[in-house]
Enzyme design. Sequence first.
Site, PDB file in Angstrom:
ATOM      1  N   SER A  84       3.710   0.965  -6.044  1.00 28.41           N
ATOM      2  CA  SER A  84       4.872   0.545  -6.561  1.00 28.41           C
ATOM      3  C   SER A  84       6.049   1.724  -6.288  1.00 28.41           C
ATOM      4  CB  SER A  84       4.794   0.711  -8.110  1.00 28.41           C
ATOM      5  OG  SER A  84       5.744  -0.085  -8.959  1.00 28.41           O
ATOM      6  N   HIS A 234      -0.571  -5.813 -11.545  1.00 26.29           N
ATOM      7  CA  HIS A 234       0.292  -4.524 -10.787  1.00 26.29           C
ATOM      8  C   HIS A 234      -0.581  -3.460 -10.309  1.00 26.29           C
ATOM      9  CE1 HIS A 234       3.594  -2.632  -9.381  1.00 26.29           C
ATOM     10  NE2 HIS A 234       3.767  -1.637 -10.341  1.00 26.29           N
TER      11      HIS A 234
END
Length: 256
Positions: A84, A234
């Site tokens: 990320s 995620h």
Amino acid sequence: MNLYHNTIGEGEPLVILHGLFGSSDNWVSIGRKFANKYRVILVDLRNHGRSPHHPDWNYITMANDVDVLLQTLGLTEVYLLGHSMGGKTAMTFATANPDTVRKLIVVDIAPRYYPVHHRIILDALTAIPIATLQSRTEAEELLARHISDEGIKQFLLKNLYRNHHHAFSWRFNLPVINQQIEVVGQATYPATPVDMPTLFLRGVNSDYITDDDIMDIRQYFTDVRVETIGNAGHWLHAEQPDAFVGTVLSFLESQA
């Protein structure tokens, strides 16, 4: 800036960069799996974990911090993995230092711009009166008013600690993150095509890397693989650690 880091194992260096609100601590269990074959360097990026806090916070400064760390450690070639926000930092570093990165692994993030989507978390965190907080239980109850997901609550609470005054504090720099949250979504497109072997990993249930993003990625990364981890979102490394580690090791050990 001298970043805090934790080293596990021996062998060729694999540097791991965490995401927003995270720290090197979140990657210890994964790092131990990689440490069977690599010297794993788990890094706290600025304004996170045990690294210093500073008002200058963007991908250039974070990449420069990584450069300083590698120079301090005497490392001239590394494998670099980022998740990320850490993935965007890794892309920024690799673009500026192509001879330093042997292979690049970017986890569930694309180089494009992302609009701010952490406002609920920031509102929850800023609603906690950290200066007068009496217990972790109180913090958890206050977070629960804004955040129902137990995993996210516990992830955030890992950053809560007692400082040298024995008062509660956050390990991340909440004021700077709150004021400059748009930094996290900034695009990190390389100025020229990147030809180092690169792996983009995404979770099948995540929308951070779309099919359109993959087409975009292939324009900027000329030697790239894109892999999807099933039954994961995620935080695919936490949700499917064995599949994650296996996919990364296969890429690192390939001759490409």
